[in-house]
Structures are given as C-alpha cells and as structure tokens.
Design an enzyme around this catalytic site. Structure first.
Site, PDB file in Angstrom:
ATOM      1  N   GLY A 184       0.854  -1.186   0.000  1.00 51.77           N
ATOM      2  CA  GLY A 184       0.000   0.000   0.000  1.00 51.77           C
ATOM      3  C   GLY A 184       0.886   1.231   0.000  1.00 51.77           C
ATOM      4  CB  CYS A 185       0.424   4.567   1.479  1.00 55.43           C
ATOM      5  SG  CYS A 185       1.318   6.120   1.692  1.00 55.43           S
TER       6      CYS A 185
END
Length: 189
Positions: free
Chosen positions: A9-10
């Site tokens: 993810g981020c």
C-alpha cells in the site's frame, strides 16, 4: 546484506514500519515493476496505467533479522484479500506484492505465501522477482518523519508491537500470531 522489495500500500507507512525493525539497515520508498523509467514518478504512477507499485526497498542483515520476520511484519499489516487497495488508498499503485532478488528468497517467500493464502478465501498479493525499482522523489523519502501527522494506513499500535514481537516459528497466519501475542504481551513501558 540482502535486499527485498515489499509493496504494502502507501509506501509512507511501510517505510516507517521497516525503519523501526531491528536488523534493517536501509529503507527506500519507490516504484517497482512498472512499464518504463520515464513513468517512474508520482504523477504517472497515480494515473493507474504504468503498472508501478508503491514499494519499499528493504536492505537487511539476514543474520540479525530473517526474511521470515520481514514477511511476518508485511502480512501483519496488509489486507491480503483486496487487490489495488490498502486502507483508504485505492488504485493500481497500492497493489500489494513481494518481489525477491535471489532464488533463496523466492523459496522462503513462496512458502510463506502458501501459509498465508491457505487461511483465506481470496488472496490478492503479487509475488515474483523484482523487475525494476526506482526511488521515489525526495518529498516521499522519510515522509512521515517530515510530516508526523501525515496519513498512514498502519496503526501505530501494530507498528510498536511488531518491533517487539518474536515471530519464529512462523507456522500460522501473521495476523493470528500478532493478535495472540498482543493479547498476552505486557504493556509498553
């Protein structure tokens, strides 16, 4: 030293998490396995057409921290059932994946993937060798150190627990091991 690439993810939160783990020497947020070097920048990656994943390059000492521990932390914080999304972030750049650099890593990654996937109805995590990696722009390096109130899809409680939690043997899903350990661990002093 060895290097593994983790797309969870981020990359801001993943960088923060892996910088805290003992045995990790260096963490670099960047873009992995996309279409071309000219598209390895935030604006293009966010377009969803480059194939790049927000990824952290993790350089670690395998004597101090086994790859299993790094994978344990990875699976403890990601949603492995949802493609192209983690937390409030969605798009192809947030697709989760683990990209190895050696045949020995491939064997370990594939064993852990089988263990994690067996416990789920859906399993949407990519796995394979690293094809390419480009460091992200300077503004994304150590982003959460520069912006302590910045968004992170990984809870600070989980991060703190993962720094302290012993993981071997890694014989059942990471979320189960971490939850049981957190239920029985002494509070942070």
């Amino acid at each position: 030293m060895e290097t593994i690439y983790l797309a969870g993810g981020c990359f801001w939160g993943m960088e923060r998490l892996y910088r805290q783990l003992p045995g990790v020497a260096e963490v670099t947020p960047g873009y992995a396995n996309g279409d071309s070097a000219e598209h390895a920048h935030y604006a293009a990656v966010c377009s969803g057409i480059t194939g790049f994943r927000e990824t952290v390059q993790v350089v670690y000492d395998p004597v101090a921290v086994p790859l299993e521990h790094l994978l344990f932390a990875f699976f403890a914080v990601i949603d492995p059932e949802t493609p192209n999304r983690q937390g409030m972030d969605f798009g192809t750049q947030y697709q989760t994946g683990v990209y190895w650099t050696t045949p020995e890593q491939a064997t370990i990654v594939q064993r852990i993937f089988a263990l994690e996937a067996a416990a789920l109805e859906e399993f949407a995590v990519e796995c394979g060798p690293i094809q390419c990696f480009y460091p992200a722009e300077e503004e994304h390096q150590r982003y959460l150190e520069k912006h302590p109130r910045g968004y992170c899809h990984i809870s600070l409680t989980k991060m703190a627990a993962l720094v302290r939690c012993p993981v071997l043997p890694y014989d059942r899903p990471a979320k189960t091991i971490l939850r049981e350990w957190m239920e029985n661990a002494r509070p942070l002093q």
